[in-house]
Design a protein around this motif. Structure first.
Motif, PDB file in Angstrom:
ATOM      1  N   VAL A  24       0.845  -1.197   0.000  1.00  0.00           N
ATOM      2  CA  VAL A  24       0.000   0.000   0.000  1.00  0.00           C
ATOM      3  C   VAL A  24       0.883   1.251   0.000  1.00  0.00           C
ATOM      4  O   VAL A  24       0.641   2.192  -0.760  1.00  0.00           O
ATOM      5  CB  VAL A  24      -0.974   0.004   1.200  1.00  0.00           C
ATOM      6  N   LYS A  25       1.922   1.254   0.820  1.00  0.00           N
ATOM      7  CA  LYS A  25       2.839   2.401   0.849  1.00  0.00           C
ATOM      8  C   LYS A  25       3.538   2.585  -0.491  1.00  0.00           C
ATOM      9  O   LYS A  25       3.717   3.718  -0.957  1.00  0.00           O
ATOM     10  CB  LYS A  25       3.862   2.227   1.970  1.00  0.00           C
ATOM     11  N   ASP A  26       3.913   1.480  -1.125  1.00  0.00           N
ATOM     12  CA  ASP A  26       4.528   1.570  -2.450  1.00  0.00           C
ATOM     13  C   ASP A  26       3.556   2.156  -3.473  1.00  0.00           C
ATOM     14  O   ASP A  26       3.946   2.979  -4.310  1.00  0.00           O
ATOM     15  CB  ASP A  26       5.004   0.195  -2.918  1.00  0.00           C
ATOM     16  N   ALA A  27       2.290   1.739  -3.402  1.00  0.00           N
ATOM     17  CA  ALA A  27       1.279   2.261  -4.329  1.00  0.00           C
ATOM     18  C   ALA A  27       1.072   3.758  -4.101  1.00  0.00           C
ATOM     19  O   ALA A  27       0.945   4.529  -5.065  1.00  0.00           O
ATOM     20  CB  ALA A  27      -0.037   1.512  -4.166  1.00  0.00           C
ATOM     21  N   LEU A  28       1.061   4.189  -2.847  1.00  0.00           N
ATOM     22  CA  LEU A  28       0.931   5.621  -2.552  1.00  0.00           C
ATOM     23  C   LEU A  28       2.147   6.391  -3.084  1.00  0.00           C
ATOM     24  O   LEU A  28       1.998   7.499  -3.606  1.00  0.00           O
ATOM     25  CB  LEU A  28       0.754   5.844  -1.047  1.00  0.00           C
ATOM     26  N   ALA A  29       3.316   5.792  -2.978  1.00  0.00           N
ATOM     27  CA  ALA A  29       4.519   6.441  -3.513  1.00  0.00           C
ATOM     28  C   ALA A  29       4.436   6.547  -5.039  1.00  0.00           C
ATOM     29  O   ALA A  29       4.841   7.565  -5.614  1.00  0.00           O
ATOM     30  CB  ALA A  29       5.763   5.652  -3.097  1.00  0.00           C
ATOM     31  N   ARG A  30       3.892   5.513  -5.690  1.00  0.00           N
ATOM     32  CA  ARG A  30       3.717   5.584  -7.148  1.00  0.00           C
ATOM     33  C   ARG A  30       2.708   6.656  -7.529  1.00  0.00           C
ATOM     34  O   ARG A  30       2.847   7.313  -8.569  1.00  0.00           O
ATOM     35  CB  ARG A  30       3.293   4.217  -7.701  1.00  0.00           C
ATOM     36  N   LEU A  31       1.692   6.849  -6.695  1.00  0.00           N
ATOM     37  CA  LEU A  31       0.744   7.943  -6.940  1.00  0.00           C
ATOM     38  C   LEU A  31       1.473   9.284  -6.881  1.00  0.00           C
ATOM     39  O   LEU A  31       1.219  10.175  -7.695  1.00  0.00           O
ATOM     40  CB  LEU A  31      -0.393   7.910  -5.917  1.00  0.00           C
ATOM     41  N   ASP A  32       2.373   9.418  -5.900  1.00  0.00           N
ATOM     42  CA  ASP A  32       3.121  10.675  -5.743  1.00  0.00           C
ATOM     43  C   ASP A  32       4.061  10.935  -6.915  1.00  0.00           C
ATOM     44  O   ASP A  32       4.242  12.084  -7.322  1.00  0.00           O
ATOM     45  CB  ASP A  32       3.919  10.660  -4.438  1.00  0.00           C
ATOM     46  N   THR A  33       4.655   9.881  -7.450  1.00  0.00           N
ATOM     47  CA  THR A  33       5.618  10.055  -8.541  1.00  0.00           C
ATOM     48  C   THR A  33       4.958  10.070  -9.911  1.00  0.00           C
ATOM     49  O   THR A  33       5.619  10.343 -10.906  1.00  0.00           O
ATOM     50  CB  THR A  33       6.689   8.952  -8.520  1.00  0.00           C
ATOM     51  N   GLY A  34       3.676   9.716  -9.961  1.00  0.00           N
ATOM     52  CA  GLY A  34       2.963   9.733 -11.231  1.00  0.00           C
ATOM     53  C   GLY A  34       3.080   8.447 -12.030  1.00  0.00           C
ATOM     54  O   GLY A  34       2.717   8.411 -13.202  1.00  0.00           O
ATOM     55  N   THR A  35       3.587   7.386 -11.407  1.00  0.00           N
ATOM     56  CA  THR A  35       3.727   6.112 -12.119  1.00  0.00           C
ATOM     57  C   THR A  35       2.640   5.113 -11.740  1.00  0.00           C
ATOM     58  O   THR A  35       2.684   3.972 -12.217  1.00  0.00           O
ATOM     59  CB  THR A  35       5.108   5.486 -11.841  1.00  0.00           C
ATOM     60  N   PHE A  36       1.683   5.513 -10.930  1.00  0.00           N
ATOM     61  CA  PHE A  36       0.594   4.626 -10.549  1.00  0.00           C
ATOM     62  C   PHE A  36      -0.235   4.297 -11.786  1.00  0.00           C
ATOM     63  O   PHE A  36      -0.538   5.165 -12.594  1.00  0.00           O
ATOM     64  CB  PHE A  36      -0.304   5.295  -9.494  1.00  0.00           C
ATOM     65  N   GLY A  37      -0.568   3.024 -11.938  1.00  0.00           N
ATOM     66  CA  GLY A  37      -1.367   2.613 -13.084  1.00  0.00           C
ATOM     67  C   GLY A  37      -0.540   2.225 -14.291  1.00  0.00           C
ATOM     68  O   GLY A  37      -1.088   1.918 -15.340  1.00  0.00           O
ATOM     69  N   THR A  38       0.787   2.236 -14.130  1.00  0.00           N
ATOM     70  CA  THR A  38       1.689   1.836 -15.201  1.00  0.00           C
ATOM     71  C   THR A  38       2.425   0.576 -14.758  1.00  0.00           C
ATOM     72  O   THR A  38       2.961   0.517 -13.648  1.00  0.00           O
ATOM     73  CB  THR A  38       2.715   2.940 -15.508  1.00  0.00           C
ATOM     74  N   CYS A  39       2.455  -0.432 -15.611  1.00  0.00           N
ATOM     75  CA  CYS A  39       3.115  -1.702 -15.291  1.00  0.00           C
ATOM     76  C   CYS A  39       4.615  -1.478 -15.127  1.00  0.00           C
ATOM     77  O   CYS A  39       5.257  -0.854 -15.981  1.00  0.00           O
ATOM     78  CB  CYS A  39       2.838  -2.724 -16.395  1.00  0.00           C
ATOM     79  N   THR A  40       5.175  -1.997 -14.035  1.00  0.00           N
ATOM     80  CA  THR A  40       6.611  -1.856 -13.798  1.00  0.00           C
ATOM     81  C   THR A  40       7.435  -2.789 -14.673  1.00  0.00           C
ATOM     82  O   THR A  40       8.624  -2.562 -14.862  1.00  0.00           O
ATOM     83  CB  THR A  40       6.948  -2.123 -12.321  1.00  0.00           C
ATOM     84  N   ALA A  41       6.789  -3.826 -15.216  1.00  0.00           N
ATOM     85  CA  ALA A  41       7.516  -4.793 -16.035  1.00  0.00           C
ATOM     86  C   ALA A  41       7.581  -4.378 -17.505  1.00  0.00           C
ATOM     87  O   ALA A  41       8.641  -4.443 -18.129  1.00  0.00           O
ATOM     88  CB  ALA A  41       6.887  -6.175 -15.908  1.00  0.00           C
ATOM     89  N   CYS A  42       6.459  -3.968 -18.071  1.00  0.00           N
ATOM     90  CA  CYS A  42       6.432  -3.673 -19.509  1.00  0.00           C
ATOM     91  C   CYS A  42       6.177  -2.198 -19.829  1.00  0.00           C
ATOM     92  O   CYS A  42       6.346  -1.778 -20.970  1.00  0.00           O
ATOM     93  CB  CYS A  42       5.383  -4.542 -20.206  1.00  0.00           C
ATOM     94  N   GLY A  43       5.738  -1.410 -18.839  1.00  0.00           N
ATOM     95  CA  GLY A  43       5.512   0.012 -19.056  1.00  0.00           C
ATOM     96  C   GLY A  43       4.159   0.371 -19.643  1.00  0.00           C
ATOM     97  O   GLY A  43       3.863   1.540 -19.852  1.00  0.00           O
ATOM     98  N   LYS A  44       3.324  -0.635 -19.890  1.00  0.00           N
ATOM     99  CA  LYS A  44       1.988  -0.373 -20.435  1.00  0.00           C
ATOM    100  C   LYS A  44       1.026  -0.005 -19.306  1.00  0.00           C
ATOM    101  O   LYS A  44       1.246  -0.350 -18.149  1.00  0.00           O
ATOM    102  CB  LYS A  44       1.472  -1.612 -21.171  1.00  0.00           C
ATOM    103  N   PRO A  45      -0.075   0.664 -19.632  1.00  0.00           N
ATOM    104  CA  PRO A  45      -1.071   0.999 -18.609  1.00  0.00           C
ATOM    105  C   PRO A  45      -1.733  -0.261 -18.039  1.00  0.00           C
ATOM    106  O   PRO A  45      -1.976  -1.228 -18.760  1.00  0.00           O
ATOM    107  CB  PRO A  45      -2.103   1.839 -19.352  1.00  0.00           C
TER     108      PRO A  45
END
Length: 117
Positions: A69-90
Motif C-alpha cells: 500500500v505504501k509503495d502504491a501511494l509512492a507511485r501515486l506521488d511520482t505519477g507512475t501509478f497505473g503503469t506496469c513496472t515490467a512492460c511500461g503499459k497501462p
C-alpha cells in the motif's frame, strides 16, 4: 489517468492503510493481554497457542500488504501509478479496482506466476 481517479485511489489506499495499522495495534494489545493468564489444561493451552500463531500469521500477511500500500501511494506521488513496472503499459482500470496495490498488468503478472511455479 485523470486527477479525480488518482484522488479516488489515494483515498482508498489511505483508508486501507489506516485499517491495516489499526488491526496491527489491536493484535499487539490482544497478544500482550493473553500472556497474563496461565491455562492449566493442555488442550486449552494448545488452542490458545494455535489462535496466537494464526493471529501472527495474519499480521505478517498484513505487514506485507502495508508495504504494498505504501509503495502504491509512492507511485501515486511520482505519477507512475497505473503503469506496469515490467512492460511500461497501462494497467487496466478493472485490475486497479480489484487490486489497487498492483504494480503489474495482468499479462505480466500471469507470466510471473507461471515462472514461480
Amino acid at each position: 489517468m485523470r486527477k479525480r481517479e488518482m484522488e479516488r485511489y489515494r483515498s482508498l489506499l489511505e483508508e486501507q492503510l489506516a485499517a491495516l495499522l489499526g488491526q496491527g495495534e489491536q493484535a499487539v494489545h490482544q497478544l500482550v493481554g493473553e500472556g497474563e493468564d496461565e491455562i492449566p489444561d493442555p488442550n486449552d493451552r494448545a488452542t490458545v497457542e494455535e489462535e496466537r500463531n494464526w493471529t501472527l500469521r495474519l499480521r505478517d500477511r498484513d505487514r506485507r500488504l502495508i508495504g504494498k500500500v505504501k509503495d502504491a501511494l509512492a507511485r501515486l506521488d511520482t505519477g507512475t501509478f497505473g503503469t506496469c513496472t515490467a512492460c511500461g503499459k497501462p494497467i487496466s482500470a478493472a485490475r486497479l479496482r480489484a487490486r489497487p496495490v498492483t504494480d503489474q498488468c495482468i499479462d505480466c503478472k500471469t507470466a510471473a506466476e507461471r515462472v514461480e511455479r
